[in-house]
Design an enzyme around this catalytic site. Structure first.
Site, PDB file in Angstrom:
ATOM      1  CE  LYS A   1      -3.759  -0.401   2.341  1.00 49.18           C
ATOM      2  NZ  LYS A   1      -4.462  -0.744   3.556  1.00 49.18           N
TER       3      LYS A   1
ATOM      4  NE  ARG B   1      -6.763   3.629   4.843  1.00 47.70           N
ATOM      5  CZ  ARG B   1      -7.947   3.282   4.331  1.00 47.70           C
ATOM      6  NH1 ARG B   1      -8.145   2.061   3.924  1.00 47.70           N
ATOM      7  NH2 ARG B   1      -8.902   4.156   4.226  1.00 47.70           N
TER       8      ARG B   1
ATOM      9  N   GLY C   1      -7.943  -7.388   4.393  1.00 50.95           N
ATOM     10  CA  GLY C   1      -8.804  -7.447   5.568  1.00 50.95           C
ATOM     11  C   GLY C   1      -8.231  -8.182   6.760  1.00 50.95           C
TER      12      GLY C   1
ATOM     13  CG  MET D   1      -2.760  -7.473   9.629  1.00 52.14           C
ATOM     14  SD  MET D   1      -1.050  -7.188   9.246  1.00 52.14           S
ATOM     15  CE  MET D   1      -1.111  -6.914   7.517  1.00 52.14           C
TER      16      MET D   1
ATOM     17  NE  ARG E   1      -5.438  -4.866  -2.620  1.00 50.40           N
ATOM     18  CZ  ARG E   1      -5.931  -4.976  -1.397  1.00 50.40           C
ATOM     19  NH1 ARG E   1      -5.158  -4.816  -0.365  1.00 50.40           N
ATOM     20  NH2 ARG E   1      -7.185  -5.254  -1.202  1.00 50.40           N
TER      21      ARG E   1
ATOM     22  CG  HIS F   1     -13.156  -8.041   4.193  1.00 51.19           C
ATOM     23  ND1 HIS F   1     -13.463  -7.330   5.320  1.00 51.19           N
ATOM     24  CD2 HIS F   1     -12.107  -7.416   3.630  1.00 51.19           C
ATOM     25  CE1 HIS F   1     -12.630  -6.319   5.429  1.00 51.19           C
ATOM     26  NE2 HIS F   1     -11.798  -6.346   4.419  1.00 51.19           N
TER      27      HIS F   1
ATOM     28  CB  SER G   1      12.057 -43.019 -10.475  1.00 54.44           C
ATOM     29  OG  SER G   1      10.954 -42.236 -10.105  1.00 54.44           O
TER      30      SER G   1
ATOM     31  CB  CYS H   1       7.818 -41.070  -9.030  1.00 53.32           C
ATOM     32  SG  CYS H   1       8.588 -42.341  -8.022  1.00 53.32           S
TER      33      CYS H   1
ATOM     34  CE1 TYR I   1      10.230 -39.367 -14.129  1.00 56.64           C
ATOM     35  CE2 TYR I   1      12.383 -39.491 -15.184  1.00 56.64           C
ATOM     36  CZ  TYR I   1      11.397 -40.059 -14.398  1.00 56.64           C
ATOM     37  OH  TYR I   1      11.576 -41.298 -13.859  1.00 56.64           O
TER      38      TYR I   1
HETATM   39  C1  PEP Z   1       7.996 -42.854  -2.826  1.00 59.40           C
HETATM   40  O1  PEP Z   1       8.399 -43.507  -1.864  1.00 59.40           O
HETATM   41  O2  PEP Z   1       8.275 -41.658  -2.990  1.00 59.40           O
HETATM   42  C2  PEP Z   1       7.120 -43.469  -3.827  1.00 59.40           C
HETATM   43  C3  PEP Z   1       6.743 -42.793  -4.895  1.00 59.40           C
HETATM   44  O3  PEP Z   1       6.644 -44.705  -3.565  1.00 59.40           O
HETATM   45  P1  PEP Z   1       5.396 -44.995  -2.627  1.00 59.40           P
HETATM   46  O4  PEP Z   1       4.776 -43.705  -2.307  1.00 59.40           O
HETATM   47  O5  PEP Z   1       4.513 -45.891  -3.410  1.00 59.40           O
HETATM   48  O6  PEP Z   1       6.033 -45.664  -1.475  1.00 59.40           O
END
Ligand code: PEP
Ligand code: MG
Length: 885
Positions: free
Chosen positions: A23, A93, A102, A104, A337, A453, A770, A838, A858
């Site tokens: 602000k 303010r 809103g 604070m 803003r 709000h 992975s 993963c 990835y």
């Molecule tokens: C992990 O351990 O990150 C994984 C992907 O395998 P899970 O969650 O199936 O144990």
């Protein structure tokens, strides 16, 4: 000399946001550009931070600097705070670096006092107005700064109205209000044990202190936590000359957005009230009028406002959210803003700004908050319904929600957190309701407009909200809402449609959302920028199809455990587990093979042409067996009832096996590749099912997937070597038998610290790594991932021992270090090794930013997080480029 804690408006600019707050920097910038802004000064965030760090003690010099700034301000204004002639009135303010609408505190009309009130009456030509301001000020100051309860004042007001025979506040005369003011001061002083002050200067100091304190109030804390705003940023304090929107019909106040914050459309969007004071619009007490009507009421101010809106949007190259006040026909801007917006609006605004030549594609991608896209993936009401809405309010925040009616934020928070879908119904929402809004499926209010709000907070959280449904009658004590002749009780199901403003009695069916053109356009730009691949975790055909639709470039993790469950599979699995020799074991698995093959075919059909990583069986075998206590009871019952000896013997055998499989810490026991080491028939069967499925899909579709077979929970080189040999032998045997050729890869999960530490040894047998950061977090931190949420970790998080849940955002210092090491060591012996993540972290934007810095190839996440990951990966790349340049 002490640090500079105060900046006059003319000393600041937009670049000083960290110090002056959003602000403060915004009004300074407007002043610089010649936009009419009331004069004033800003106390820096640094002053607040130092105060926080010093247990509430102000840093040295701050008091003196405020006093000096006030003197300069008084000189510029030609007015003096609280003086009996030409008095200066100010607003105080908060203004954090990141806008927290809103959350604070605000104090208006500071400077009104016994000395100045007559002069204010004379200047405004309205004695009643002056005394009304004064009594409102005492109440606001008493509540906000001194922490007194609103009941104290409301009771006195009610008593006064009764004594004067007044029905509403407006029936009270100037003399009545004067009396009420004296009464308000008396009770305030009594409540504070004599510590009340009538001195405006002292009030100013205390107001600044109150704004600092409000940084730590519970609703601000909840808001920060929900938005991952650091607790140590502090807030600035803006002291500005009051302008009055409540000086009659040529005065007014309002809020406007330069584009529609719900849809992103480039259309006039805003609301105003004539003869009203600042907070009246956002507090939602009076339902405001659409901005377009201002043209008829105050045409000159309207034209100037539209011009200013355009100037500020072009200047900031982004949609602005602005507050204004018109005093006797003259326009003042109080704030500008970057406007909060829904995900749909964010995409449309970004795409349009590129088309308008205001920003480039990279900037458009930077503007998208990946997490917010989650909103687009929320369901809408199935249009094939015949229900009529019971009421239609304002469509304040889009999307649809179904849940049980609740009438207070605490209940909403409690039930919502326990997993019960609820709709929070309130007369109007105040910032104190934020914890309830957060846990609701939707919000319905009787009062308040599109910029209230309730609307702003709901839009920020992606919660559907219908506001200003003025005809509904809420009875918070009875916990009912009456809409026409329908009475809805707490717990009854209702449906709100925040895109249309409609409310339905009962639950309506919802349909999955669709990603529109703007999404496709902007995500396309993100895809051009990012170099991290985005794959999905999916283990059935429909999930795979959804993942592909949302832009997944493959499946990074196909968990196969569920393929062992089900009516026909589980008995075969039991047979396998109870088998006493290899032959029995193989014949049990042979029964499962065709079923698994069918599952793989369904997935591969959806993913043809893309990589699919199939993970071999991972969970401990006891998960497929009855629970120990249940099985013991079954045996006991058969023993007591003298059942068939054959049946009893079979159940005893099962019990013996269950006991044998029982482990104190099964997650650290016989699971992952350890199963494949003990029972090589399992990886053999799975590898065969995978290859047969890939060949069958090729046969049928003329194309198949890029096959990757993944070995879980490896910590020794020897484990991977052995498992790889089993898999390769099975695959090659299947291919030879079929007379076909197929490229495939064999890799491993890295989910144990030793695997990361010895990644160079393991990589000799891996085509890809992975990182299973779920297990890697569990085993590195020694925290059970299954118990983490309900255990001490929640407390660690809420009390700040840890900043983020390490199972949601990767622990960069610990787990992150192992991942980095794993990648480096793996690539040192196998330069073509492909690397990914993963675990759940694969869909978390902050974790993705880290994975980008260590050069992973990835990430893989659940299908619905794929769009989020695509943007997060692009932003991570941009951030990396920025830090390199
Ligand atoms: C992990 O351990 O990150 C994984 C992907 O395998 P899970 O969650 O199936 O144990
Ligand atoms: Mg795992």
């Amino acid at each position: 000399m002490s640090e500079k804690y105060i900046y006059d408006l003319s000393e600041g600019d937009a670049s000083m946001k960290p110090l002056l707050g959003g602000k403060g920097a915004g009004v300074a910038e407007m002043t610089r550009l010649g936009v009419p802004v009331p004069d004033g000064f800003t106390v820096t965030t640094q002053a607040c931070i130092e105060t926080m760090n010093n247990n509430g003690e102000w840093p040295e010099g701050l008091r003196g600097q405020i006093a000096d700034a006030l003197t300069r301000f008084e000189q510029r204004a030609g007015r003096v705070l609280g003086a009996s002639t030409k008095p200066l009135l100010v607003s105080v303010r908060s203004g954090a670096v990141v806008s927290m609408p809103g959350m604070m505190d605000t104090i208006l009309n500071l400077g009104i006092s016994d000395e100045s009130v007559d002069a204010i009456a004379a200047e405004s030509g309205n004695e009643r107005f002056a005394w009304d301001c004064y009594r409102r000020f005492i109440q606001m100051y008493g509540e906000v700064v001194e922490g007194l309860s609103s009941h104290v004042y409301e009771d006195a007001l009610t008593a006064m109205k009764r004594a004067k025979g007044a029905e509403s506040d407006t029936d009270l005369s100037a003399a009545d209000l004067k009396e009420l003011t004296a009464e308000f001061k008396r009770i305030s002083n009594e409540e504070l044990g004599g510590n009340w002050t009538n001195d405006p200067r002292e009030q100013l100091f205390r107001a600044v202190e109150a704004v600092f304190r409000s940084w730590q109030n519970p609703r601000a804390q909840v808001y920060r936590k929900a938005n991952h705003i650091p607790d140590d940023l502090g807030t600035a304090v803006n002291v500005m000359q009051m302008v009055f929107g409540n000086r009659g019909d040529t005065s007014g106040t309002g809020v406007c957005f330069t584009r529609n914050p719900s849809t992103g459309e480039k259309a006039l969007y805003g609301e105003f009230l004539t003869n009203a004071q600042g907070e009246d619009v956002v507090a939602g007490i009076r339902t405001p009028r659409p901005l377009s009507e201002l043209r008829d009421v105050l045409p000159e101010a309207y034209d100037q406002l539209i011009k200013t809106m355009r100037t500020m949007e072009t200047h900031y190259r982004d949609m602005q959210d602005m507050e204004f006040t018109i005093e006797n026909g003259k326009l003042y801007m109080l704030q500008t803003r970057n406007g909060k917006r829904t995900a749909a609006a964010a995409l449309k605004v970004a795409a349009d700004l590129v088309d308008e030549g205001l920003i480039d594609k990279e900037e458009a991608v930077r503007r998208i908050e990946p997490e917010q896209l989650d909103q687009l993936l929320h369901p809408a009401i199935d249009p094939n319904h015949s229900a009529a809405p019971v009421v239609t309010g304002l469509p304040a925040s889009p999307g649809a929600g179904v849940g049980a009616a609740v009438f207070d934020a605490d209940t909403a928070a409690e039930k919502g957190a326990a997993g019960e879908p609820v709709i929070l119904i309130r007369f109007e929402t105040t910032p104190d309701d934020i914890h309830g809004v957060l846990q609701s499926q939707g919000v319905l209010t009787a009062h308040g407009g599109m910029t209230s709000h309730a609307a702003v907070v709901a839009r920020g959280f992606g919660k559907p909200c219908v506001a200003g449904a003025t005809t509904i009658k809420i009875n918070p004590d009875a916990k009912t809402v009456t809409i026409g002749d329908v009475v809805i009780h707490e717990g009854d199901q209702i449906t709100v449609n925040g895109s249309t403003g409609e409310v339905f009695n009962g639950p309506l069916a919802l349909i999955p959302p669709r990603l529109g053109e703007d999404f496709q356009k902007v995500v396309g730009w993100a895809d051009e920028i990012r170099d991290l691949g985005v794959e999905a975790n999916a283990d059935n055909g429909p999930d795979a199809a959804k993942a592909r639709e949302l832009g997944a470039e493959g499946i990074g993790l196909c968990r196969t455990e569920h393929m062992f469950f089900g009516e026909h599979r589980l008995p075969a699995m039991h047979e396998m587990i109870l088998a006493t020799n290899d032959e029995e074991r193989r014949s049990a698995l042979d029964k499962i093979l065709p079923m698994q093959q069918a599952d793989f075919e369904a997935i591969f059909t959806e993913m043809k042409g893309l990589p699919v990583t199939v993970r071999l069986l991972d969970p401990p075998l006891h998960e497929f067996m009855p629970d120990l206590v249940t099985q013991a009871l079954t045996v006991q019952e058969l023993e007591l009832t003298g059942a068939d000896p054959g049946e009893l013997a079979a159940e005893r055998t099962t019990l013996a096996q269950v006991k044998k499989l029982h482990e104190q810490n099964p997650m650290l026991g016989t699971r992952g590749c350890r199963l494949g080491m003990l029972y090589p028939q399992i990886p053999d069967m799975q590898a065969r099912a995978v290859v047969r499925a890939a060949l069958a899909v090729f046969e049928r579709e003329g194309e198949t997937v890029q096959l990757q077979i993944m070995i879980p929970l490896v910590h020794l080189q020897q484990e991977l070597k052995t498992q790889r040999e089993i898999v390769v032998a099975a695959v090659d045997d299947e291919l030879a038998k079929a007379g076909k050729q197929l490229d495939y890869k064999v890799g491993t999960m890295i989910e144990l610290p030793r695997a990361a530490l010895c990644a160079d040894q393991i990589a000799q047998y891996a085509d890809f790594f992975s990182f299973g950061t779920n297990d890697l977090t569990q085993t590195t931190l020694g925290i059970s991932r299954d118990d983490a949420e309900n255990g001490f970790l929640g407390w660690y998080e809420s009390s700040g021992v840890v900043k983020r849940d390490p199972f949601a955002t990767v622990d960069v210092d610990g787990v992150g270090q192992l991942v980095r090491m794993g990648v480096e060591k793996g690539r040192s012996v196998n330069p073509s090794l492909s690397t990914g993540v993963c675990g759940e972290h694969g869909g978390d934007p902050d974790s993705i930013a880290f994975f980008q810095t260590i050069g992973l190839d990835y990430v893989s996440c659940s299908p619905y997080r794929v769009p989020i990951a695509r943007f997060a990966a692009a932003k991570a790349k941009l951030a990396q480029q920025d830090s390199a340049s």
